[in-house]
Write a protein that holds these residues in place. Structure first.
Motif: not given
Length: 335
Positions: A12-16, A193-198, A287-292, A294-296
């Motif tokens: 369930e945590w991997t399907v995305h 990748g060790g870099e800041f995303l959000y 929901d938070a990603e859709a609003s912004s 940005k998609f992790g």
């Protein structure tokens, strides 16, 4: 053919992630390591490996998944395979004590914490907080395990000796100073990748530790994912977040070979930052990603695609022989 191998114990945590890999046409295979057989006389398959093993795996009936994964990661690394979030990442994932020691080593402030084994020692440790509020939590945590707020040692004593006490899977309970946020929120910084995303702001008015995963099974107290209180979402991506703490976090991740992580901190009344969690099995709130926008998981899938291309470009493909080792999602068998 080389591919991305995803090591985990919770689909369930991997399907995305797998959906994003499919969108990008990245070949992958899942290794669900809740159990299995590891033959040390054989070599691992060619490809790159990404571990999403969780500290809370035992709460889903996978008691020894993390322990088994540690052996598999050691096997992969011994054979020189490219592993993202490998042995060291898993070592920190299952121990908050080691997380705090590593954070402190790099100048990152953490809440005052005492680790105790044995109920009488838990109570004794709490006496060190001299009447100030404190919380308990499990050393091997996730899912808000063992998180309770106390205002007195007597209250803790009743809990520890009562029927609702949660015994940690590794036997280690943490007693930690309670850092109260003036606005009841924490900040979670995501890295790929060790870099800041959000960074995401998480409302903690109904709990101390909130999981961002859409499939999170914590329950309403600790993870009311997707719910809204007074029209205010629980999770909000912070636009333009910038703070010197990010550079310190990046140094921590680099020093420990951590490729993907979510790091959480809280600020007190004076604005001081206290970091209390490194989650190497990070999840994202849709929901938070859709609003912004940005998609992790998309960024992670892109990063893994690039890493796979770099690996295949540097590696001469060899056709498998009948003696080659073949991996399946749940265990290891010879072909």
């Amino acid at each position: 053919m080389s591919k991305v191998y995803i090591i985990h114990e919770n689909s369930e945590w991997t399907v995305h992630l797998t959906k994003r890999l499919e969108e990008l046409e990245v070949p992958y295979e899942e290794w669900h390591l809740d159990e299995g057989v590891l033959d040390l006389t054989h070599e691992p398959p060619e490809g790159i490996f990404y571990s999403r093993m969780s500290a809370s795996s035992h709460t889903r009936g996978h008691r020894f998944a993390a322990e088994y994964t540690a052996q598999v990661l050691g096997w992969l690394e011994a054979h020189g395979r490219k592993v993202f979030n490998g042995s060291r990442a898993l070592e920190l994932e299952v121990s908050k004590v080691k997380q705090y020691l590593e954070l402190n080593k790099h100048g990152v402030k953490t809440p005052k914490t005492i680790a105790a084994v044995g109920k009488h020692n838990i109570v004794k440790a709490a006496e060190e907080f001299e009447g100030n509020p404190f919380i308990t939590k499990h050393n091997r945590a996730g899912k808000g395990l063992g998180v309770q707020l106390f205002h007195s040692v007597e209250a803790l004593k009743s809990y520890v000796n009562g029927p609702s006490f949660e015994e940690p899977v590794d036997g280690i309970t943490l007693i930690q100073e309670y850092i109260q946020s003036p606005e009841s929120y924490i900040t979670r910084c995501e890295f790929v990748g060790g870099e800041f995303l959000y960074a995401v702001r998480v409302d903690t008015s109904e709990g101390f530790e909130l999981c961002p995963a859409d499939a999170c099974q914590i329950g309403d107290l600790f993870c009311p994912v997707g719910e809204e209180v007074e029209q205010k979402p629980k999770f909000q991506v912070i636009e333009g977040f910038s703070d010197p703490i990010i550079e310190k976090y990046k140094r921590v991740l680099e020093a420990n070979n951590i490729y993907i992580a979510g790091i959480e901190f809280i600020q007190n009344q004076q604005g001081e930052i206290f970091t209390y969690d490194i989650n190497t099995n990070t999840n994202y709130n849709s929901d938070a990603e859709a609003s912004s926008g940005k998609f992790g998981m998309l960024e992670l899938a892109k990063a893994l695609k690039e890493e796979l291309h770099a690996y295949t470009d540097a590696k001469t493909e060899v056709l498998p022989s009948s003696d080659n080792f073949r991996a399946s999602p749940r265990d290891f068998v010879r072909s």
